[in-house]
Scaffold this motif. Structure first.
Motif, PDB file in Angstrom:
ATOM      1  N   ALA A 223       0.836  -1.204   0.000  1.00  0.00           N
ATOM      2  CA  ALA A 223       0.000   0.000   0.000  1.00  0.00           C
ATOM      3  C   ALA A 223       0.869   1.251   0.000  1.00  0.00           C
ATOM      4  O   ALA A 223       0.600   2.218  -0.723  1.00  0.00           O
ATOM      5  N   ALA A 224       1.942   1.235   0.800  1.00  0.00           N
ATOM      6  CA  ALA A 224       2.832   2.397   0.861  1.00  0.00           C
ATOM      7  C   ALA A 224       3.549   2.613  -0.469  1.00  0.00           C
ATOM      8  O   ALA A 224       3.708   3.747  -0.927  1.00  0.00           O
ATOM      9  N   GLU A 225       3.977   1.518  -1.102  1.00  0.00           N
ATOM     10  CA  GLU A 225       4.657   1.630  -2.385  1.00  0.00           C
ATOM     11  C   GLU A 225       3.723   2.183  -3.457  1.00  0.00           C
ATOM     12  O   GLU A 225       4.105   3.058  -4.249  1.00  0.00           O
ATOM     13  N   ALA A 226       2.470   1.693  -3.463  1.00  0.00           N
ATOM     14  CA  ALA A 226       1.495   2.173  -4.446  1.00  0.00           C
ATOM     15  C   ALA A 226       1.193   3.653  -4.240  1.00  0.00           C
ATOM     16  O   ALA A 226       1.135   4.441  -5.198  1.00  0.00           O
ATOM     17  N   LEU A 227       1.009   4.046  -2.991  1.00  0.00           N
ATOM     18  CA  LEU A 227       0.697   5.442  -2.693  1.00  0.00           C
ATOM     19  C   LEU A 227       1.868   6.354  -3.062  1.00  0.00           C
ATOM     20  O   LEU A 227       1.667   7.454  -3.597  1.00  0.00           O
ATOM     21  N   ASP A 228       3.092   5.903  -2.803  1.00  0.00           N
ATOM     22  CA  ASP A 228       4.249   6.727  -3.141  1.00  0.00           C
ATOM     23  C   ASP A 228       4.356   6.913  -4.651  1.00  0.00           C
ATOM     24  O   ASP A 228       4.687   7.998  -5.129  1.00  0.00           O
ATOM     25  N   ARG A 229       4.069   5.866  -5.411  1.00  0.00           N
ATOM     26  CA  ARG A 229       4.135   5.992  -6.870  1.00  0.00           C
ATOM     27  C   ARG A 229       3.086   6.983  -7.367  1.00  0.00           C
ATOM     28  O   ARG A 229       3.365   7.826  -8.221  1.00  0.00           O
ATOM     29  N   ILE A 230       1.871   6.884  -6.824  1.00  0.00           N
ATOM     30  CA  ILE A 230       0.813   7.823  -7.213  1.00  0.00           C
ATOM     31  C   ILE A 230       1.206   9.251  -6.841  1.00  0.00           C
ATOM     32  O   ILE A 230       0.999  10.194  -7.615  1.00  0.00           O
ATOM     33  N   ASN A 231       1.797   9.429  -5.673  1.00  0.00           N
ATOM     34  CA  ASN A 231       2.223  10.763  -5.245  1.00  0.00           C
ATOM     35  C   ASN A 231       3.307  11.323  -6.158  1.00  0.00           C
ATOM     36  O   ASN A 231       3.306  12.519  -6.474  1.00  0.00           O
ATOM     37  N   GLN A 232       4.249  10.466  -6.570  1.00  0.00           N
ATOM     38  CA  GLN A 232       5.297  10.922  -7.482  1.00  0.00           C
ATOM     39  C   GLN A 232       4.699  11.448  -8.781  1.00  0.00           C
ATOM     40  O   GLN A 232       5.070  12.522  -9.271  1.00  0.00           O
ATOM     41  N   ILE A 233       3.766  10.692  -9.350  1.00  0.00           N
ATOM     42  CA  ILE A 233       3.147  11.107 -10.614  1.00  0.00           C
ATOM     43  C   ILE A 233       2.337  12.378 -10.412  1.00  0.00           C
ATOM     44  O   ILE A 233       2.382  13.306 -11.230  1.00  0.00           O
ATOM     45  N   ALA A 234       1.600  12.444  -9.291  1.00  0.00           N
ATOM     46  CA  ALA A 234       0.771  13.627  -9.030  1.00  0.00           C
ATOM     47  C   ALA A 234       1.625  14.877  -8.900  1.00  0.00           C
ATOM     48  O   ALA A 234       1.288  15.943  -9.428  1.00  0.00           O
ATOM     49  N   ARG A 235       2.770  14.767  -8.203  1.00  0.00           N
ATOM     50  CA  ARG A 235       3.643  15.935  -8.053  1.00  0.00           C
ATOM     51  C   ARG A 235       4.216  16.379  -9.387  1.00  0.00           C
ATOM     52  O   ARG A 235       4.384  17.580  -9.646  1.00  0.00           O
ATOM     53  N   SER A 236       4.502  15.412 -10.271  1.00  0.00           N
ATOM     54  CA  SER A 236       5.052  15.773 -11.585  1.00  0.00           C
ATOM     55  C   SER A 236       4.024  16.494 -12.446  1.00  0.00           C
ATOM     56  O   SER A 236       4.380  17.281 -13.331  1.00  0.00           O
ATOM     57  N   LEU A 237       2.734  16.230 -12.206  1.00  0.00           N
ATOM     58  CA  LEU A 237       1.662  16.865 -12.986  1.00  0.00           C
ATOM     59  C   LEU A 237       1.148  18.157 -12.360  1.00  0.00           C
ATOM     60  O   LEU A 237       0.437  18.922 -13.008  1.00  0.00           O
ATOM     61  N   HIS A 238       1.495  18.376 -11.086  1.00  0.00           N
ATOM     62  CA  HIS A 238       0.956  19.539 -10.364  1.00  0.00           C
ATOM     63  C   HIS A 238       1.768  20.788 -10.719  1.00  0.00           C
ATOM     64  O   HIS A 238       2.494  21.343  -9.897  1.00  0.00           O
ATOM     65  N   THR A 239       1.626  21.234 -11.960  1.00  0.00           N
ATOM     66  CA  THR A 239       2.353  22.397 -12.460  1.00  0.00           C
ATOM     67  C   THR A 239       1.451  23.622 -12.467  1.00  0.00           C
ATOM     68  O   THR A 239       0.273  23.549 -12.102  1.00  0.00           O
ATOM     69  N   ALA A 240       2.000  24.728 -12.902  1.00  0.00           N
ATOM     70  CA  ALA A 240       1.251  26.000 -12.886  1.00  0.00           C
ATOM     71  C   ALA A 240      -0.012  25.936 -13.735  1.00  0.00           C
ATOM     72  O   ALA A 240      -1.009  26.575 -13.433  1.00  0.00           O
ATOM     73  N   GLY A 241       0.028  25.156 -14.817  1.00  0.00           N
ATOM     74  CA  GLY A 241      -1.135  25.096 -15.694  1.00  0.00           C
ATOM     75  C   GLY A 241      -2.159  24.045 -15.299  1.00  0.00           C
ATOM     76  O   GLY A 241      -3.177  23.879 -15.995  1.00  0.00           O
ATOM     77  N   GLU A 242      -1.945  23.326 -14.207  1.00  0.00           N
ATOM     78  CA  GLU A 242      -2.852  22.264 -13.773  1.00  0.00           C
ATOM     79  C   GLU A 242      -3.883  22.822 -12.793  1.00  0.00           C
ATOM     80  O   GLU A 242      -3.529  23.415 -11.778  1.00  0.00           O
ATOM     81  N   ASN A 243      -5.173  22.641 -13.109  1.00  0.00           N
ATOM     82  CA  ASN A 243      -6.246  23.184 -12.265  1.00  0.00           C
ATOM     83  C   ASN A 243      -6.715  22.210 -11.190  1.00  0.00           C
ATOM     84  O   ASN A 243      -7.409  22.609 -10.253  1.00  0.00           O
TER      85      ASN A 243
END
Length: 430
Positions: A223-243
């Motif tokens: 569960a921790a590994e899955a959540l960390d992977r999702i968090n990594q992807i989310a942080r990479s997408l959380h840019t200035a143009g992301e609403n």
């Protein structure tokens, strides 16, 4: 300049204390209740308001404990009629439902909690009535030891009760679970394996027309590994143009991954940040490990993660057995976006340094206790992990901190009040 002087004077007024501190250190009871009944909060400084708040909480805990003692005593009275505990509890529930206007289910829960307090864990009841433990922490101590024998449960309580009031419920729950794993490791492993057999995915509709998906009884390291992977992807997408918010991004990414949508699949495996002593790894004991942001895990899980972590980063730290402070730290793989200093801070502190926060340090910003503009340098000693929310709030509300020699953090609020990360009483000046 005039405005700044007015602000400083107003802040000073909110920090000044006019109430006698001894009053708030007294045992809760009629005397404290009488004093608080004539206190006008509108006439108090911010500092005194916090003291009054704490005193009211101790008083509320005192009287709540009395309520549960009354419920347990009422069940004993009912037992005198029938000499049968099940019938006595049923009769007590009938009485409570009418007297306190409770549902049958609520009455049953209150009776069970009262009897566990008074009969099974009397030391929790005593601390509850003394106002040093509130109902939230009392419920954690009862619920988390319910699977133990009475003797085992009392041993666990004896280990944590003196500090229970200084810990958040999350910290207390983690501490109790770790002790429960240690006191009966074989049974803990059996319960884990049994629960793992019952793992499942559940979908349920909501009243809003949406749906919830739950994964239950999953191995905590997975569960921790899955959540960390999702968090990594989310942080990479959380840019200035992301609403989308981070929560929305995480939900969308999880669904994309489950549906086989490669758009946001990412390439990096999730990291598992687990800490375990060398004796457990060497199978000389079965002390539980600690999964950052989750809590304790049974020894076998800690060993499996250590043995099988080939894709993600495996971090380790060796601690001094007396002080608990890390004496050596490292990792098997260096991630390109992590500096050596950041990794050392994450290994040292594990979670956000703000009191009460348990966000894993790997998901935190690195905060400087002294600004880079003032010092011109970044050091491990002057830095601490701070989750994004607490990092922003610290600067917004003028909180400051310093790291203490024992590894704790001493925080000072805008009211001039002092708190520690650990919940222990702040060190006295001088």
């Amino acid at each position: 300049m005039f405005v700044a002087e007015l602000v400083a004077r107003d802040l000073s007024r909110h920090r000044e204390s006019v109430l006698p501190k001894a009053v708030f250190e007294s045992e809760p009871g009629p005397e404290l209740a009488a004093f608080l009944s004539v206190v006008d909060p509108k006439e108090l400084s911010g500092n005194d308001l916090v003291m009054v708040l704490q005193a009211h909480q101790r008083l509320a805990s005192h009287f709540q404990a009395r309520v549960y003692a009354d419920i347990a005593a009422l069940a004993d009275v009912m037992f005198d009629f029938d000499q049968d505990r099940e019938l006595a509890n049923e009769a007590t529930a009938m009485e409570l439902r009418a007297a306190l206007r409770l549902t049958r289910r609520s009455a049953d829960i209150e009776i069970g909690f009262a009897q566990d307090l008074v009969n099974r864990l009397p030391r929790v009841a005593a601390e509850f009535e003394a106002g040093r433990v509130d109902v939230r922490r009392a419920r954690v101590l009862i619920d988390e030891t319910i699977h133990l024998t009475e003797t085992q449960a009392r041993l666990v309580v004896d280990e944590v009760i003196d500090r229970a009031g200084q810990l958040t419920t999350g910290e207390l729950r983690s501490r109790v679970r770790k002790l429960c794993f240690a006191i009966e490791p074989e049974e803990a492993e059996l319960r884990y394996e049994t629960a793992l057999e019952d793992r499942k995915l559940v979908q349920e509709p909501t009243v809003d027309g949406t749906a919830n998906i739950f994964l239950t009884n999953i191995a905590p390291d997975k569960a921790a590994e899955a959540l960390d992977r999702i968090n990594q992807i989310a942080r990479s997408l959380h840019t200035a143009g992301e609403n989308r918010t981070m929560d929305q991004l995480r939900a969308d990414i999880a669904i994309d991954l489950l549906c086989g949508n490669p758009t946001h699949s990412g390439t990096n495996a999730g990291n598992v940040d687990i800490h375990v002593d060398l004796e457990t790894l060497a199978r000389l004991n079965d002390d539980p490990g600690e999964l950052a942001g989750y809590g304790p895990v049974i020894a076998d899980i800690a060993r499996q993660v250590a043995e099988n972590s080939d894709d993600g980063e495996w971090r380790f730290r060796v601690t001094d057995p007396d002080s608990g402070l890390p004496v050596h730290m490292g990792a098997t793989r260096k991630r390109a976006h992590n500096t050596h200093q950041k990794r050392q801070i994450e290994l040292r502190d594990l979670v956000c340094a703000t009191p009460g926060c348990r966000m894993p340090a790997t998901d935190c910003d690195i905060d400087h206790s002294k600004t880079w503009a003032d010092t011109g340098r970044t050091t491990i000693e002057d830095s601490a992990p701070g989750c994004r929310h607490d990092h922003v709030c610290r600067h917004k509300f003028d909180w400051t901190y310093q790291r203490l020699p024992d590894g704790d953090y001493l925080w000072t609020s805008r009211l001039g009040r002092h708190y520690t990360k650990s919940g222990r009483p702040p060190p006295q000046p001088g």
